[in-house]
Write an enzyme that holds these catalytic residues in place. Structure first.
Site: not given
Ligand SMILES: [Zn+2]
Ligand SMILES: [Zn+2]
Length: 558
Positions: A52, A54, A82, A145, A199, A368, A372, A394, A446
């Site tokens: 429940g 979000d 971000h 990025h 990062d 893929h 980073h 990060h 929520d």
């Protein structure tokens, strides 16, 4: 370098409020005198067991002490981790939102959706642009990025220069030719950087991450050999990936359809801004996919994380309005699996395989590449910057620790400050140190009650105390998908009133009907079924009784 002519140096406080010690919800406050700026305001996606919820955003209580002094929100780039929490923090920021044109274009609809008008507060910045805010001067430096418009931010302060890398890798052959501004990194390093905030996402990967271009070959092989449709699941924000697929589609004379709301929105925004070029004849609507022979079509769709309501997971159980998966189709998973989503992604792959289609993911072909930087890229940046203080950001603690070890190898004179969310890093005439702590943590949002927030414990208590708990037990035949008995509801703490009684009376039947009308594969998949039961019950209680009890679905396979 810091002022050393004897004049008093105004201390600079840097406070990470999210993203240090965890992945996601990146947010950092930089304050000097009466001026503060906030760098990024991101979300973290809730783990599946947070029923429940979000969104997860940083606890911003600590910002109360800076009321009226936060003069700007500065965005490194437009990823959700971000920018996703901007709507929840914008009230506390009295000045502009600075970011790349693309980042701001992604922010705008989010704020408009919530009726927040920030029209003239959004200021697009260009590479190497400098902006003075009180005693601070911000400088935006281009980094590569996985989306256009990404910046590292140099913050020139009275105590010295701070460099925040944002998310980055060093792609030497970026698809748009916009390389990381290593020249300026080196210049800054030569003139002296007080602290580097870098990062750490891929600190535990060796070597170099590789260029976005590295996936071209893998995709070419797919385009050369796929007998039917090619269905690519990716993050909609991976604009370079979308471009690459569009380009290959043109080359191999296939049409492209964007399937799923996120993909459609992104293709529109990125298209309007010129970051995604789709030749006019190439694009078709999702509703037109079935009118073309499979071998003439590519679908770019949402759902790479197995999100039950996204496009690919719906197609996989043959429950998508327009797109069906056929045995000669090839489904490419072109995204990393966010930790915690492995099971749901695995389920989607099973369903796709059950349709007879070919599943291709990163283990099969290079489809893929991460956005980073890995170990060697991180080391390169440290050696260019040669900071006095190094602060890994990060990442979870283990990535931060690895990154810190690299810094001491590359730059033995640097002092590592291992910070966590809520630590106050102070830089003044005496140097830098962790000087204090402020409240920090997570807040669960929520979405149905706009703006209402509570921390995890409070939220559960509120649900339990105010709205109660509903356990739904569903016994289903795992072969046939037929309910073995009517769903049973066990409740605790529900207010005894007429509305609730009505819902409870009708809920088992309604739930049974909802389950029976679901596709067979959803009924026989406990994960999907749970999600369906949870949603149905939440909807019933919300609509009929105006309540949001905590719903815990239990699926018993018989
Ligand atoms: Zn990012
Ligand atoms: Zn990020």
């Amino acid at each position: 370098m810091s002022v050393s002519d004897g004049a008093p140096v105004a201390p600079v406080n840097v406070i990470p409020l999210g993203g240090v010690g965890e992945f996601g919800m990146n947010m950092m406050l930089v304050a000097c005198g009466d001026t503060a700026v906030l760098i990024d305001a991101g979300v973290m996606f809730p783990e599946p067991e947070l029923f429940g919820v979000d969104l997860v955003i940083p606890d911003m209580t600590a910002l109360d002490a800076y009321r009226g002094r936060i003069a700007a929100l500065v965005l490194t780039h437009g990823h959700e981790d971000h920018i996703g929490a901007i709507a929840h923090v914008i009230d506390r920021v009295s000045g502009p939102i600075y970011g790349s044109r693309f980042a701001l274009a992604l922010v705008r609809p989010k704020l408009e959706e919530r009726g927040i008008d920030v029209g003239d507060r959004m200021v697009a910045v260009t590479p190497r642009q400098r902006i003075a805010i009180g005693p601070l001067e911000l400088e935006f430096l281009r980094v590569t990025h996985s989306m256009p418009g990404c910046y590292a931010i140099a913050i020139h302060t009275p105590a010295g220069t701070l460099l925040h890398t944002g998310d980055f890798k060093i792609d030497q052959t970026p698809l748009d030719g916009e390389s990381t501004d290593l020249h300026r990194f080196a210049e800054l390093g030569a003139s002296g950087v007080l602290a580097l905030f870098a990062d750490s996402t891929n600190a535990d990967r060796r070597g170099f991450t590789g260029s976005e271009r590295d996936v071209v070959e893998g995709f070419e092989e797919v385009f050369c050999s796929a007998p039917g449709k090619i269905i690519v699941a990716a993050f909609s924000s991976s604009v370079y990936r979308l471009q690459l697929v569009v380009d290959l589609a043109e080359q191999f004379e296939r049409r492209v359809a964007f399937v799923g709301r996120g993909m459609q929105n992104m293709s529109q925004i990125a298209g309007e801004l010129g970051y995604l070029r789709i030749p006019p004849r190439v694009q078709i609507r999702d509703s037109d996919v079935r009118d073309f022979p499979g071998q003439d079509v590519v679908c770019l769709c949402t759902g790479s994380q197995g999100e039950p309501l996204a496009a690919l997971p719906r197609m996989a159980i043959d429950d998508h309005r327009y797109v069906k998966i056929h045995p000669d189709d090839v489904v490419v998973f072109s995204a990393r699996v966010i930790p915690g989503n492995e099971k749901s992604v695995g389920r989607v792959k099973n369903h796709v395989a059950r349709r007879g289609a070919t599943v291709i993911s990163d283990g099969d072909k290079r489809v893929h590449v991460s956005g980073h930087g890995s170990e060697e890229e991180l080391k390169l940046v440290i050696s260019l910057i040669r900071p006095k203080y190094f602060v890994p950001i990060h990442g979870e603690y283990r990535q931060l620790a690895r990154h810190a070890r690299m810094a001491t190898l590359v730059c033995p004179d640097a002092t590592v400050l291992m910070a966590e969310d809520g630590d106050v890093l102070r830089f003044d005439a005496d140097g830098g140190r962790i000087a204090d702590r402020v409240p920090a943590g997570r807040v669960l949002i929520d979405g149905t009650r706009t703006g209402e927030v509570a921390d995890e414990v409070l939220r559960d208590r509120r649900h339990l105390a105010g709205d109660g708990l509903v356990v739904a037990v569903v016994a289903i035949n795992s072969q046939t998908g037929v309910l073995e008995q009517p769903p049973a509801l066990i409740t605790r703490g529900l207010a005894v009133d007429a509305k609730h009684e009505a819902v409870l009376r009708e809920a088992p039947d309604q739930l049974a009907r909802a389950i029976e009308s679901a596709p067979l594969e959803e009924r026989t998949d406990p994960g999907l079924l749970k999600e369906r039961v949870r949603q149905e019950l939440q909807r019933m209680f919300r609509k009929r009784a105006g309540r949001r009890p905590l719903v815990l679905p239990v699926v018993m396979e018989v």
